[in-house]
Design a protein around this motif. Sequence first.
Motif, short mmCIF file in Angstrom:
data_model
loop_
_atom_site.label_atom_id
_atom_site.label_comp_id
_atom_site.label_asym_id
_atom_site.label_seq_id
_atom_site.Cartn_x
_atom_site.Cartn_y
_atom_site.Cartn_z
N UNK A 1 81.64 26.92 29.48
CA UNK A 1 81.70 25.85 30.50
C UNK A 1 82.61 26.32 31.64
N UNK A 2 82.13 26.73 32.76
CA UNK A 2 82.92 27.17 33.96
C UNK A 2 82.23 26.60 35.01
N UNK A 3 83.00 26.20 35.96
CA UNK A 3 82.42 25.69 37.11
C UNK A 3 83.53 25.86 38.43
N UNK A 4 82.83 26.13 39.62
CA UNK A 4 83.52 26.20 40.69
C UNK A 4 83.75 24.84 41.41
N UNK A 5 84.81 24.29 41.50
CA UNK A 5 85.08 23.05 41.99
C UNK A 5 84.55 22.64 43.18
N UNK A 6 83.81 21.82 43.38
CA UNK A 6 83.01 21.29 44.53
C UNK A 6 84.03 20.58 45.58
N UNK A 7 85.20 20.10 45.03
CA UNK A 7 85.90 19.33 45.88
C UNK A 7 87.53 19.48 45.37
N UNK A 8 88.55 18.77 46.14
CA UNK A 8 89.70 18.46 45.60
C UNK A 8 89.85 17.57 44.69
N UNK A 9 90.64 17.61 43.55
CA UNK A 9 90.81 16.43 42.47
C UNK A 9 91.78 16.87 41.36
N UNK A 10 91.56 16.03 40.28
CA UNK A 10 92.17 16.35 38.94
C UNK A 10 91.14 16.34 38.01
N UNK A 11 91.63 17.22 36.87
CA UNK A 11 90.76 17.62 35.58
C UNK A 11 91.59 17.24 34.42
N UNK A 12 90.81 17.00 33.42
CA UNK A 12 91.47 16.94 32.15
C UNK A 12 91.99 18.30 31.66
N UNK A 13 93.15 18.32 30.63
CA UNK A 13 93.69 19.44 30.47
C UNK A 13 92.97 20.40 29.46
N UNK A 14 91.74 19.95 29.22
CA UNK A 14 91.05 20.95 28.38
C UNK A 14 90.20 22.11 29.33
N UNK A 15 90.50 21.69 30.66
CA UNK A 15 89.94 22.64 31.78
C UNK A 15 91.17 23.28 32.40
N UNK A 16 91.07 24.44 32.67
CA UNK A 16 92.06 25.19 33.52
C UNK A 16 91.86 25.59 34.90
N UNK A 17 92.36 25.01 36.00
CA UNK A 17 91.92 25.25 37.30
C UNK A 17 92.58 26.74 37.66
N UNK A 18 91.63 27.58 38.05
CA UNK A 18 92.04 28.97 38.23
C UNK A 18 91.89 29.34 39.96
N UNK A 19 93.07 29.62 40.38
CA UNK A 19 93.28 30.09 41.85
C UNK A 19 93.26 31.57 42.15
N UNK A 20 92.08 32.07 42.32
CA UNK A 20 92.16 33.66 42.65
C UNK A 20 92.92 33.98 43.83
N UNK A 21 93.84 35.30 43.67
CA UNK A 21 94.59 35.78 44.91
C UNK A 21 93.85 36.79 45.24
N UNK A 22 93.42 36.78 46.62
CA UNK A 22 92.66 37.60 47.10
C UNK A 22 91.59 37.97 46.37
#
Length: 393
Positions: A64-85
């Motif tokens: 289960x992988x998703x590119x976030x369509x907006x700003x928001x919050x997610x449950x802690x079973x999901x990890x938001x990953x912000x790529x650098x460059x």
Amino acid sequence: MENFKTVNPSDIQIGENLIELADIEANSGHLIKEEIVTSTVGSNKYVYTEGDVLFAKLRPYLRKVLIAPNDGVCTTELLPIKGINTNNNFLYYVFLSDLFFNQIKREMHGVNLPRVSPTKLGELIIPLPPLSEQSRIAAKIAQLFALLRKVETSTQQYAKLQTLLKSKVLDLAMRGKLVKQDPNDEPASVLLKKIKAEKQELIKEKKIKKTKPLPPITDDEKPFDIPDSWEWVRLGDVSLITTGNTPSKNNLIFYGGNLSFIKPADIQNMAINYDTDEFLSKEGEEKGRIAHKGDILITCIGNLGRNNVLNKKAAYNQQINNISPLILNSEILHFFMLSNFFISSMYRLASATTLPILNKSKLASMFVPLPPLNEQQRIIKQILKILRGISND
């Protein structure tokens, strides 16, 4: 990758976008539903921003992988990953890859619900092409995935068409419209008399017990017209029906026996799995229900009506009934019992519970059309010819 930021429940505002694990479809990156916070939140959440890659850290849901369509919050079973460059579309496909998946499996901890920690996730190794190449790779993968979806859709549509065609073939066969009738064929009424005589002889020889005669089929009960040379019969009038059983564990052996112990999952409409995980021992053969070559095993609990003709002796459990045809061809009954007419009739007669059950008596009372014996052979030959053609297309 940046640190994961959590937010306390008291800081989460009503109206904020919320994504939970159940909102993401596995393997596709599709957001099943968009939610918003409508009441007080009871636990911490991760903060994400539009374009972040949300990754499920629990073992059953790693795909289960998703590119976030907006700003928001997610449950802690999901990890938001912000790529650098890095291109987040590229990261999304990396996280779906076996390379990444196999690394994560080695780093998981926990027994009941294994998971990967944010720290371990950050230590995993991924290939990193130049930024412009990442974009080209992600675009090419997206193009190929779109093509695959079209192929899958076409394949599914073709499979449905095959199923409909098979159903139509069986319907025509049951109505006497698949092959021409031959006036020289001995009519089914004569065959039926021979079957009754055969059953009486078996009773006389004490090979079977005498049973109460089944009621005749009235004209009002006949579901559709059949040729004049055919007869409507009840299944119990033209066959012997026995319900299976399960011997004690002492009479079962695991793997490598001579007599397969068949369970419903082993029966498919075009094959029977004899290489089961259980077999009857020599002692078990005296206590188990044994079916022989030419008998038909049919499932009568749950997924009703899966059936096939045995090509060798086997034992079978109590969720299966064994149909031993008298004189007539086993395959004609097999194909007729695969028809929509017969399967739907089974479900109508089955007990009205969560798990449909059709007992031996109800199965014996069901209707089947009976063609002349010679015509049975011609019908079977034509069905097999058409089914082979469908399968080879």
